[in-house]
Write an enzyme that holds these catalytic residues in place. Structure first.
Site, mmCIF file in Angstrom:
data_model
loop_
_atom_site.group_PDB
_atom_site.id
_atom_site.type_symbol
_atom_site.label_atom_id
_atom_site.label_comp_id
_atom_site.label_asym_id
_atom_site.label_seq_id
_atom_site.Cartn_x
_atom_site.Cartn_y
_atom_site.Cartn_z
ATOM 1 N N TYR A 33 31.538 50.169 41.725
ATOM 2 C CA TYR A 33 30.762 49.586 42.810
ATOM 3 C C TYR A 33 31.640 49.386 44.036
ATOM 4 O O TYR A 33 32.864 49.491 43.958
ATOM 5 C CB TYR A 33 30.111 48.269 42.372
ATOM 6 C CG TYR A 33 31.051 47.092 42.257
ATOM 7 C CD1 TYR A 33 31.996 47.010 41.248
ATOM 8 C CD2 TYR A 33 31.012 46.051 43.198
ATOM 9 C CE1 TYR A 33 32.852 45.926 41.149
ATOM 10 C CE2 TYR A 33 31.863 44.958 43.103
ATOM 11 C CZ TYR A 33 32.787 44.910 42.081
ATOM 12 O OH TYR A 33 33.639 43.839 42.005
ATOM 13 N N LYS A 151 37.474 50.099 40.515
ATOM 14 C CA LYS A 151 36.513 49.020 40.805
ATOM 15 C C LYS A 151 35.272 49.187 39.934
ATOM 16 O O LYS A 151 34.216 49.636 40.393
ATOM 17 C CB LYS A 151 36.165 49.020 42.301
ATOM 18 C CG LYS A 151 35.521 47.712 42.760
ATOM 19 C CD LYS A 151 35.513 47.629 44.269
ATOM 20 C CE LYS A 151 34.666 46.513 44.816
ATOM 21 N NZ LYS A 151 35.085 45.172 44.419
ATOM 22 N N GLU A 183 45.716 38.275 40.614
ATOM 23 C CA GLU A 183 44.783 38.159 41.747
ATOM 24 C C GLU A 183 43.724 37.125 41.406
ATOM 25 O O GLU A 183 43.716 36.570 40.306
ATOM 26 C CB GLU A 183 44.150 39.526 42.064
ATOM 27 C CG GLU A 183 43.410 40.136 40.890
ATOM 28 C CD GLU A 183 42.946 41.575 41.114
ATOM 29 O OE1 GLU A 183 42.757 41.983 42.269
ATOM 30 O OE2 GLU A 183 42.767 42.275 40.104
ATOM 31 N N LEU A 207 43.213 45.103 41.914
ATOM 32 C CA LEU A 207 42.383 45.961 42.758
ATOM 33 C C LEU A 207 43.062 46.120 44.118
ATOM 34 O O LEU A 207 43.588 45.143 44.667
ATOM 35 C CB LEU A 207 40.993 45.335 42.949
ATOM 36 C CG LEU A 207 40.034 46.265 43.679
ATOM 37 C CD1 LEU A 207 39.588 47.414 42.771
ATOM 38 C CD2 LEU A 207 38.827 45.521 44.208
#
Ligand code: PMP
Length: 287
Positions: A33, A151, A183, A207
């Site tokens: 996505y 992702k 993260e 990411l």
């Protein structure tokens, strides 16, 4: 709410949009996505998101069903048809819906990817009450898989992590691997010490944020030194400032980590300045 959404070539009212129960996105989280932010009815960093989409699809051997201009046209149509001023366009591509459930990838000639896009409006995106106060984070173990650079729609653990944070009275969680912060549940994490911005280097552990790339570029242009390296939870707790970045939150100041206040407990000056620069520059470059 009766949005117009996009499903496999058609623009439809959201209640009429349908995806097969055999879709591998639904059965196996076999899909990727992107979220592209909209300000003033325009798209922020569209090309960055398109390039990461191509990369994510390539890593999973899914053929990109549309070229850049076709993707841009669908984004713009949805923004226009839904009258989005501030908000986002969500897009998802899955490996599609073969006849039977099977761990083996279906023949790409016989099964085409499923494409879904929809919009969400959020009038408080730029003038965000949360950004004025700053957010509190707690740390949790990072138990996600080893390809966080792709992702994918496997968002169960990040969603659980956010709930763990909320139950503890915080806003979000920072994930920790071998004592070092990877993260946030849906954002990249930064600390600032003695004027230096510190954030984990790019690898398969995190990411590769599109907002991260822009913010580091703007920081360097504003003569703010940047160190791309890992940092521990203890180092984070004794930082002067901290913040997170993502397409939908821009630069969001962090004022507390595991109950330890940073600085005065209010958003720090550098994070606040970076947020302003990011919003100004992104607005100018939006398409
Ligand atoms: N890390 C994770 C785990 C995320 O989910 C996101 C947002 N999707 C980010 C970082 C930030 O990426 P971006 O700046 O491209 O929104």
């Amino acid at each position: 709410m009766n949005r117009i959404v996009y499903v496999n070539g058609d623009y439809l009212p959201e209640g009429e949009a349908k995806v097969s129960i055999f879709d591998r996105g639904f059965l196996m989280a076999d899909g990727v996505y992107e979220v592209t932010t909209v300000i003033d009815g325009k798209l922020i960093d569209f090309d960055g998101h398109f390039m990461r989409l191509e990369r994510s699809l390539g890593e999973l051997d899914i053929t990109n069903p549309m070229d850049r201009d076709a993707w841009l046209e669908v984004h713009r149509q949805l923004v226009a048809q839904n009258g989005v001023d501030q908000g986002m366009v969500y897009l998802q591509v899955t490996r599609g819906a073969p006849g039977d459930r099977d761990f083996i990838f279906p023949d790409p000639e016989a099964t085409t990817p499923t494409v879904v896009l929809f919009t969400q409006s959020n009038p408080a995106l730029v003038d965000s009450p949360k950004a004025r106060k700053g957010i509190k984070v707690v740390t949790i173990d990072d138990i996600r898989w080893g390809r966080r650079d792709i992702k994918t729609v496997q968002l169960l653990y990040p969603s659980m992590g956010k709930m763990m944070a909320i139950r503890q009275g915080a806003d979000d969680a920072w994930m920790v691997q071998d004592g070092e912060v990877t993260e946030g549940t849906s954002n990249n994490a930064y600390i600032i010490k003695d004027g230096r911005i510190i954030t984990r280097a790019l690898s398969n552990d995190i990411l590769h944020g599109i907002t991260r790339a822009a913010v580091l570029r703007f920081a360097q242009e504003a003569q703010m030194p940047v160190e791309e390296r890992s940092f521990t939870v203890d180092e984070a707790k004794s930082a002067d400032e901290a913040f997170v970045t993502s397409a939908s939150t821009f630069v969001m100041p962090v004022v507390e980590i595991d109950g330890a206040k940073l600085g005065t407990g209010a958003p720090g000056p550098l994070a606040t300045r970076l947020r302003e620069i990011y919003i100004d520059e992104s607005r100018k470059a939006a398409i």
